[in-house]
Design a protein around this motif. Sequence first.
Motif, PDB file in Angstrom:
ATOM      1  N   GLY A 260       0.690  -1.156  -0.183  1.00 57.71           N
ATOM      2  CA  GLY A 260       0.014  -0.055   0.108  1.00 57.71           C
ATOM      3  C   GLY A 260       0.921   1.186  -0.047  1.00 57.71           C
ATOM      4  N   GLU A 261       0.099   2.419   0.432  1.00 54.94           N
ATOM      5  CA  GLU A 261       1.104   3.720   0.457  1.00 54.94           C
ATOM      6  C   GLU A 261       2.048   3.455   1.415  1.00 54.94           C
ATOM      7  OE1 GLU A 261      -1.958   6.684   1.076  1.00 54.94           O
ATOM      8  OE2 GLU A 261      -2.995   6.286  -0.760  1.00 54.94           O
ATOM      9  N   LYS A 262       3.123   4.312   1.291  1.00 56.65           N
ATOM     10  CA  LYS A 262       3.966   4.654   2.065  1.00 56.65           C
ATOM     11  C   LYS A 262       3.598   5.356   3.477  1.00 56.65           C
ATOM     12  CE  LYS A 262       7.989   4.448  -1.287  1.00 56.65           C
ATOM     13  NZ  LYS A 262       9.028   5.250  -1.516  1.00 56.65           N
ATOM     14  N   HIS A 263       4.222   4.994   4.684  1.00 48.43           N
ATOM     15  CA  HIS A 263       3.784   5.709   5.875  1.00 48.43           C
ATOM     16  C   HIS A 263       5.097   6.140   6.463  1.00 48.43           C
ATOM     17  CE1 HIS A 263      -0.423   4.221   5.242  1.00 48.43           C
ATOM     18  NE2 HIS A 263       0.201   2.843   5.001  1.00 48.43           N
ATOM     19  N   LYS A 264       4.804   7.317   7.262  1.00 45.90           N
ATOM     20  CA  LYS A 264       5.702   7.713   8.300  1.00 45.90           C
ATOM     21  C   LYS A 264       5.888   6.473   9.578  1.00 45.90           C
ATOM     22  CE  LYS A 264       5.624  12.747   7.002  1.00 45.90           C
ATOM     23  NZ  LYS A 264       5.172  13.930   7.636  1.00 45.90           N
ATOM     24  N   ALA A 265       7.004   6.525  10.068  1.00 41.01           N
ATOM     25  CA  ALA A 265       7.038   5.812  11.347  1.00 41.01           C
ATOM     26  C   ALA A 265       6.297   6.461  12.173  1.00 41.01           C
ATOM     27  CB  ALA A 265       8.466   5.744  11.587  1.00 41.01           C
ATOM     28  N   GLY A 266       5.672   5.592  13.278  1.00 41.85           N
ATOM     29  CA  GLY A 266       5.131   6.423  14.264  1.00 41.85           C
ATOM     30  C   GLY A 266       6.151   6.474  15.508  1.00 41.85           C
ATOM     31  N   PRO A 267       5.361   6.953  16.728  1.00 41.98           N
ATOM     32  CA  PRO A 267       6.036   7.171  17.917  1.00 41.98           C
ATOM     33  C   PRO A 267       6.720   5.953  18.375  1.00 41.98           C
ATOM     34  CG  PRO A 267       4.096   8.383  18.151  1.00 41.98           C
ATOM     35  CD  PRO A 267       3.903   7.396  16.842  1.00 41.98           C
ATOM     36  N   PHE A 268       7.949   6.157  19.177  1.00 37.80           N
ATOM     37  CA  PHE A 268       8.809   4.950  19.579  1.00 37.80           C
ATOM     38  C   PHE A 268       7.897   4.164  20.438  1.00 37.80           C
ATOM     39  CE2 PHE A 268      11.241   2.792  22.966  1.00 37.80           C
ATOM     40  CZ  PHE A 268      12.282   2.456  22.207  1.00 37.80           C
ATOM     41  N   GLY A 269       8.225   2.809  19.978  1.00 39.17           N
ATOM     42  CA  GLY A 269       7.384   1.639  20.569  1.00 39.17           C
ATOM     43  C   GLY A 269       6.060   1.389  19.911  1.00 39.17           C
ATOM     44  N   THR A 270       5.482   2.219  18.979  1.00 37.94           N
ATOM     45  CA  THR A 270       4.138   1.832  18.344  1.00 37.94           C
ATOM     46  C   THR A 270       4.356   1.239  16.934  1.00 37.94           C
ATOM     47  OG1 THR A 270       4.325   4.079  17.372  1.00 37.94           O
ATOM     48  CG2 THR A 270       3.442   3.842  19.610  1.00 37.94           C
ATOM     49  N   VAL A 271       5.646   1.016  16.315  1.00 32.59           N
ATOM     50  CA  VAL A 271       5.687   0.721  15.041  1.00 32.59           C
ATOM     51  C   VAL A 271       5.710  -0.990  15.082  1.00 32.59           C
ATOM     52  CG1 VAL A 271       7.211   0.319  13.073  1.00 32.59           C
ATOM     53  CG2 VAL A 271       7.089   2.726  14.560  1.00 32.59           C
ATOM     54  N   LYS A 272       4.502  -1.550  14.168  1.00 34.97           N
ATOM     55  CA  LYS A 272       4.564  -2.712  13.901  1.00 34.97           C
ATOM     56  C   LYS A 272       4.541  -2.952  12.156  1.00 34.97           C
ATOM     57  CE  LYS A 272       3.036  -4.022  18.074  1.00 34.97           C
ATOM     58  NZ  LYS A 272       3.816  -5.019  18.847  1.00 34.97           N
ATOM     59  N   GLY A 273       5.372  -4.091  12.016  1.00 31.46           N
ATOM     60  CA  GLY A 273       5.753  -4.588  10.520  1.00 31.46           C
ATOM     61  C   GLY A 273       4.523  -5.329  10.246  1.00 31.46           C
ATOM     62  N   LEU A 274       4.280  -5.288   8.790  1.00 28.35           N
ATOM     63  CA  LEU A 274       3.237  -6.474   8.171  1.00 28.35           C
ATOM     64  C   LEU A 274       3.747  -7.639   8.604  1.00 28.35           C
ATOM     65  CD1 LEU A 274       2.491  -4.413   4.945  1.00 28.35           C
ATOM     66  CD2 LEU A 274       1.100  -4.517   6.762  1.00 28.35           C
ATOM     67  N   ARG A 275       2.593  -8.621   8.916  1.00 22.77           N
ATOM     68  CA  ARG A 275       3.148 -10.019   9.286  1.00 22.77           C
ATOM     69  C   ARG A 275       2.345 -10.808   8.269  1.00 22.77           C
ATOM     70  NH1 ARG A 275       3.572  -7.332  13.819  1.00 22.77           N
ATOM     71  NH2 ARG A 275       5.187  -7.859  15.150  1.00 22.77           N
ATOM     72  N   THR A 276       1.092 -10.575   7.756  1.00 25.38           N
ATOM     73  CA  THR A 276       0.182 -11.204   7.041  1.00 25.38           C
ATOM     74  C   THR A 276       0.348 -11.018   5.633  1.00 25.38           C
ATOM     75  OG1 THR A 276      -1.152 -11.197   9.045  1.00 25.38           O
ATOM     76  CG2 THR A 276      -2.180 -12.055   7.050  1.00 25.38           C
ATOM     77  N   ASN A 277       0.697 -12.162   4.719  1.00 23.13           N
ATOM     78  CA  ASN A 277       0.711 -11.913   3.254  1.00 23.13           C
ATOM     79  C   ASN A 277      -0.718 -12.120   2.771  1.00 23.13           C
ATOM     80  OD1 ASN A 277       3.316 -11.643   2.450  1.00 23.13           O
ATOM     81  ND2 ASN A 277       3.755 -13.768   3.734  1.00 23.13           N
TER      82      ASN A 277
END
Length: 400
Positions: free
Chosen positions: A86-103
């Motif tokens: 999908g669209e590019k996103h800015k990284a959120g605050p420290f400790g809130t970032v979650k990578g995609l897991r589900t293909n």
Amino acid sequence: MRHSFMSAVVGLTQPYMIPKTSLHRGHIVSSVVCALPEQVNALKTDILAAREKNSELKKEVRSLMEKLRMAEQGKGHAQEQVVVLGEKHKAGPFGTVKGLRTNPTVVPDESVNPRLAKILEEVAIYKELIVCLATYNVKEMLELWFTNIKKVGIPNYLVVALDDETEEFCKLNDVPVYRRDPDEYVDTIAKIGNNHAVSGLKFRILREFLQLGYGVILSDIDIVYLQNPFDHLYRDSDVESMSDGHNNMTAYGYNDVFDEPSMGWARYAHTMRIWVYNSGFFYIRPTIPSIELLDRVATRLSLDPKAWDQAVFNEELFFPSHPGYDGLFAAKRTMDMYLFMNSKVLFKTVRKSNPLKKLKPVVVHINYHPDKFERMKAVVDFYVNGKQDALDNFPDGSEW
């Protein structure tokens, strides 16, 4: 640019003009003065050089076309990644970032096997089902397998019969069954193959289920079902698998320190370890990485008849990319070892602990012990029939 380049290539392929001749009064008369032998040899040399140059240019064209094809393929792959992510996103605050897991799941292709597609439409629930492979020589265990599935009330399961006798046996017991079309490779293994060979077939057969868009719990028959496993799946990974581990460390991973005294100050090396996933019970989603996993495992097993399917399954699932090897980009999840329990956990730990004995697992897999049928019946007596001493007489290990 391209026109002039191709013109040069074509020009090099044109033969030198042969002097025109005419027949006059029985004699061949040349329209040009006869060339000297040295000139003929020079012309031949020029022709040979031109042909060699032309060959080199053709090779260069092929090389450039191949590079163009690879570039276009890479561009297409990048575009696919954009679609997936999908669209590019800015990284959120420290400790809130979650990578995609589900293909994403694949687009179902019913043309792969229309007959199986029709069966799955009737059997599966929410595009999911339990699948096992069976031959008639394990009839008793198969009967215990599907009897407990029925008791639990699981409707979405299917037996892939590898011989006519198993197909008939399932039909007589009102068990959903699928008999593959004749296949020399499959039929030969079904008749004369050992347990490892039959186990290796499941990766080839399972591929069609995924291509048709179905999520599958692949099950061996030495498993007792006590709850509906679909109520306990996360569905956030390509593969969710039962572990062969027997405690939190071995099942879920740990930092194992390797000691090499000869290295002096650097004697301690930290290693990450996890016990293998059990290839006899896992849930696999219909995704591209999942299908690639099946292809890799099936290919390796076909090339090396002595290979163990569980070892190959884990190597392809866990080994990272390194020089000369591209690792599989598949998401993995280890199942709860007390809900999806192997027989080592049950007989070595659970049956000796009063608190753990009160837990009811989803399934119990008798994978660590050769006396499978007797232990399966004991598991049913303990968890289903309430016989509290049903597990007591068995040794922890596989002593006879």
